[in-house]
Design a protein around this motif. Structure first.
Motif, PDB file in Angstrom:
ATOM      1  N   ALA A 165       0.836  -1.185   0.000  1.00  0.00           N
ATOM      2  CA  ALA A 165       0.000   0.000   0.000  1.00  0.00           C
ATOM      3  C   ALA A 165       0.877   1.242   0.000  1.00  0.00           C
ATOM      4  O   ALA A 165       1.923   1.286   0.617  1.00  0.00           O
ATOM      5  CB  ALA A 165      -0.892  -0.001   1.253  1.00  0.00           C
ATOM      6  N   ALA A 166       0.414   2.239  -0.751  1.00  0.00           N
ATOM      7  CA  ALA A 166       1.215   3.442  -0.893  1.00  0.00           C
ATOM      8  C   ALA A 166       1.406   4.117   0.458  1.00  0.00           C
ATOM      9  O   ALA A 166       0.466   4.306   1.220  1.00  0.00           O
ATOM     10  CB  ALA A 166       0.532   4.409  -1.860  1.00  0.00           C
ATOM     11  N   VAL A 167       2.640   4.427   0.798  1.00  0.00           N
ATOM     12  CA  VAL A 167       2.956   5.094   2.048  1.00  0.00           C
ATOM     13  C   VAL A 167       3.230   6.559   1.744  1.00  0.00           C
ATOM     14  O   VAL A 167       4.018   6.886   0.861  1.00  0.00           O
ATOM     15  CB  VAL A 167       4.185   4.444   2.726  1.00  0.00           C
ATOM     16  CG1 VAL A 167       4.531   5.173   4.003  1.00  0.00           C
ATOM     17  CG2 VAL A 167       3.916   2.971   2.988  1.00  0.00           C
ATOM     18  N   ALA A 168       2.547   7.433   2.482  1.00  0.00           N
ATOM     19  CA  ALA A 168       2.714   8.858   2.245  1.00  0.00           C
ATOM     20  C   ALA A 168       4.104   9.291   2.683  1.00  0.00           C
ATOM     21  O   ALA A 168       4.566   8.949   3.774  1.00  0.00           O
ATOM     22  CB  ALA A 168       1.652   9.641   3.014  1.00  0.00           C
ATOM     23  N   VAL A 169       4.786  10.028   1.837  1.00  0.00           N
ATOM     24  CA  VAL A 169       6.124  10.534   2.149  1.00  0.00           C
ATOM     25  C   VAL A 169       6.131  12.039   1.936  1.00  0.00           C
ATOM     26  O   VAL A 169       5.346  12.573   1.143  1.00  0.00           O
ATOM     27  CB  VAL A 169       7.205   9.865   1.265  1.00  0.00           C
ATOM     28  CG1 VAL A 169       7.301   8.384   1.572  1.00  0.00           C
ATOM     29  CG2 VAL A 169       6.919  10.077  -0.216  1.00  0.00           C
ATOM     30  N   PRO A 170       7.010  12.777   2.629  1.00  0.00           N
ATOM     31  CA  PRO A 170       7.043  14.231   2.487  1.00  0.00           C
ATOM     32  C   PRO A 170       7.574  14.662   1.119  1.00  0.00           C
ATOM     33  O   PRO A 170       8.228  13.902   0.420  1.00  0.00           O
ATOM     34  CB  PRO A 170       7.975  14.680   3.613  1.00  0.00           C
ATOM     35  CG  PRO A 170       8.821  13.479   3.907  1.00  0.00           C
ATOM     36  CD  PRO A 170       7.965  12.288   3.628  1.00  0.00           C
ATOM     37  N   THR A 171       7.277  15.909   0.774  1.00  0.00           N
ATOM     38  CA  THR A 171       7.641  16.457  -0.538  1.00  0.00           C
ATOM     39  C   THR A 171       8.578  17.646  -0.381  1.00  0.00           C
ATOM     40  O   THR A 171       8.347  18.535   0.445  1.00  0.00           O
ATOM     41  CB  THR A 171       6.386  16.902  -1.305  1.00  0.00           C
ATOM     42  OG1 THR A 171       5.562  15.762  -1.544  1.00  0.00           O
ATOM     43  CG2 THR A 171       6.753  17.532  -2.643  1.00  0.00           C
ATOM     44  N   LEU A 172       9.631  17.641  -1.193  1.00  0.00           N
ATOM     45  CA  LEU A 172      10.584  18.750  -1.252  1.00  0.00           C
ATOM     46  C   LEU A 172      10.394  19.465  -2.586  1.00  0.00           C
ATOM     47  O   LEU A 172      10.537  18.855  -3.647  1.00  0.00           O
ATOM     48  CB  LEU A 172      12.015  18.206  -1.152  1.00  0.00           C
ATOM     49  CG  LEU A 172      13.148  19.214  -1.349  1.00  0.00           C
ATOM     50  CD1 LEU A 172      13.243  20.139  -0.137  1.00  0.00           C
ATOM     51  CD2 LEU A 172      14.469  18.488  -1.575  1.00  0.00           C
ATOM     52  N   ALA A 173      10.041  20.745  -2.548  1.00  0.00           N
ATOM     53  CA  ALA A 173       9.859  21.529  -3.777  1.00  0.00           C
ATOM     54  C   ALA A 173      11.145  22.283  -4.087  1.00  0.00           C
ATOM     55  O   ALA A 173      11.754  22.896  -3.202  1.00  0.00           O
ATOM     56  CB  ALA A 173       8.703  22.516  -3.632  1.00  0.00           C
TER      57      ALA A 173
END
Length: 482
Positions: free
Chosen positions: A37-45
């Motif tokens: 199942a897809a695990v939410a990970v943080p995003t770097l812009a």
């Protein structure tokens, strides 16, 4: 089932056939569970003005050449996300188009994409060209970012040697803390930068990504056929830059879209303008990204301009999807511009040019007006259900026995090949192996494929049929001392 049909299951090795069904079962494996199942990970812009090296830095961070890079300002035009891993921690890196506060036209759309990335990211890298120093645009971006509650790291790029280090100190004036010196091209300082990125990123994103493994959809077609307009219509958000200049999209662009009560991951790809071998620069790499996006997807939507003649580019993209073995939906866009005469002509073109994929799902839509775009969901679901389908071995062989009895394979070399057993070796796409005593002509394999579709309903998915010919085994010698 008759004994003759399964004679190979009981005969000995001395008769040149398999001892038992164990050998067949080696091929009758079930694909492993399709990922976790897809695990939410943080995003770097990664943001900044055009041509400061954002895409080069993104490639350095993710450790592979994914983002399109060319020594021309403005190559990146959309928000594009890539997965990265540093020191065992996963996070997403979002490349953006150059940010210009007074941008007009296409550049204004690009600026909005960058601003949206700033609002949704969990940490931000502001990239500045250390050799040029801070410009009025950099100062304008810094003013916006200073008001943001999101952690911001200031990156002084193009610091290729110690001589440029002295110019980095002047960037303290942007008010974003210590400038971090790197050379994205040579990798200088990027390890220290990534350590700081991990410190700034939270363990989980502030905006959770829906779990459950969204199905991956590649949106493909020639330039200016309306791919980005369709993404924006489906998502209800100006997710992709849309402009009436053909070729606005260069990188594949990921979008999580809620449709039919499910989350789908759409990838808007660059249109293929010319043969990859003849393309150059950003267009060459964009073509490779499009091919990679198709291979990474589970199902493709091929968008075709129904108001124009089916083109060579359409057929080349179609071949890429078919060769990759992906499920397929044909979406005929701009249907609001099609009159009765064009419809009749289009049917002839479909029969002539799209004969390779008569099994593909077809939907007539208008991305501009939103006409019938909701019909894409059942078409996608049908195609994916077919792509995932597995036929039990017993059921498959009961059916095959009747088909072969009614229509035997053609004679070859004066002998009639015997189909002894069949199994579905894999799904995605469904692949069937026929065990035979001789070669089966291509026409007969196509006949089996067609009958498979009729019986088991593989709408929207390619079906592959291969043949495994029994090899004679040497009879053990009588005088072997046993």
């Amino acid at each position: 089932m008759t004994e003759e049909f399964f004679s190979g299951a009981a005969e000995t090795a001395g008769d040149g056939t398999w001892n038992d069904e164990g050998e067949w079962e080696l091929l009758d494996y079930v694909d492993g569970e399709e990922g976790e199942a897809a695990v939410a990970v943080p995003t770097l812009a990664v943001v900044g003005r055009p041509n400061v090296g954002k895409s080069t830095l993104v490639n350095r961070i993710i450790g592979r050449r994914e983002a399109v890079v060319e020594d021309v300002p403005g190559v990146t035009r959309d928000r594009v996300s890539y997965e990265a891993n540093w020191a065992g921690r996963r996070f997403m890196v979002q490349d953006t188009g150059g940010w210009e506060p007074d941008a007009k036209g296409l550049q204004q759309s690009v600026a909005r994409q960058a601003e949206l990335a700033m609002k949704t990211a969990d940490a931000i890298l502001l990239v500045v060209d250390a050799r040029v120093g801070s410009t009025t645009t950099d100062e304008a971006v810094a003013r916006v970012l200073r008001r943001s509650k999101t952690p911001v790291l200031l990156v002084a790029n193009k610091v290729d040697d110690g001589r440029t280090e002295s110019e980095v100190a002047a960037l303290w004036s942007l008010g974003l803390g210590e400038p971090l010196s790197v050379s994205a091209t040579h990798g200088r300082g990027t390890g220290d930068l990534l350590d700081r990125v991990l410190e700034a990123l939270p363990e989980t994103p502030r905006e959770g990504i829906p779990g459950g493994g969204p199905r991956r959809v590649a949106l493909v077609g020639k330039p200016n056929v309306g791919k980005s307009s369709l993404i924006n219509k489906l998502s209800g958000d100006e997710r992709s830059v849309v402009h009436d200049v053909a070729g606005t999209t260069v990188d594949p662009v990921d979008s999580l879209v809620e449709l039919g009560g499910k989350t789908w991951r759409f990838v808007d790809t660059a249109g293929l303008r010319k043969r990859v071998s003849h393309a150059s620069g950003a267009e060459f790499y964009a073509s490779l990204r499009t091919k990679s996006a198709i291979e990474a997807a589970e199902v493709a939507i091929l968008l075709i301009d129904s108001s124009e003649v089916i083109s060579e580019q359409d057929l080349r993209v179609l071949s890429m999807v078919a060769d990759a073995g992906r499920a397929l939906v044909l979406a005929f866009n701009k249907w609001d511009l099609v009159d009765e005469d064009r419809r009749m002509q289009l049917e002839k073109e479909i029969d002539r040019d799209l004969a390779r994929v008569p099994w593909a799902q077809r939907v007539n839509i208008s991305a501009h007006t939103g006409r019938a775009v909701q019909k894409l969901v059942p078409a996608l679901e049908t195609a994916l259900e077919s792509w995932d389908k597995r036929i039990p071995t017993g059921k498959l062989n009961n059916w095959l026995k009747e088909v072969v009895a009614a229509t035997p394979p053609p004679m070859r070399g004066g002998r009639l090949p015997r189909v002894m057993f069949a199994t579905q070796a894999t799904t995605r796409p469904p692949t069937f192996v026929l065990f035979t005593t001789g070669f089966l002509e291509a026409g007969y394999r196509r006949f089996i494929e067609r009958r498979l579709r009729e019986e088991f309903n593989f709408d929207g998915s390619p079906v592959r049929v291969s043949v495994r010919i029994r090899e004679k085994r040497e009879r053990p010698g009588k005088g072997n001392g046993r």
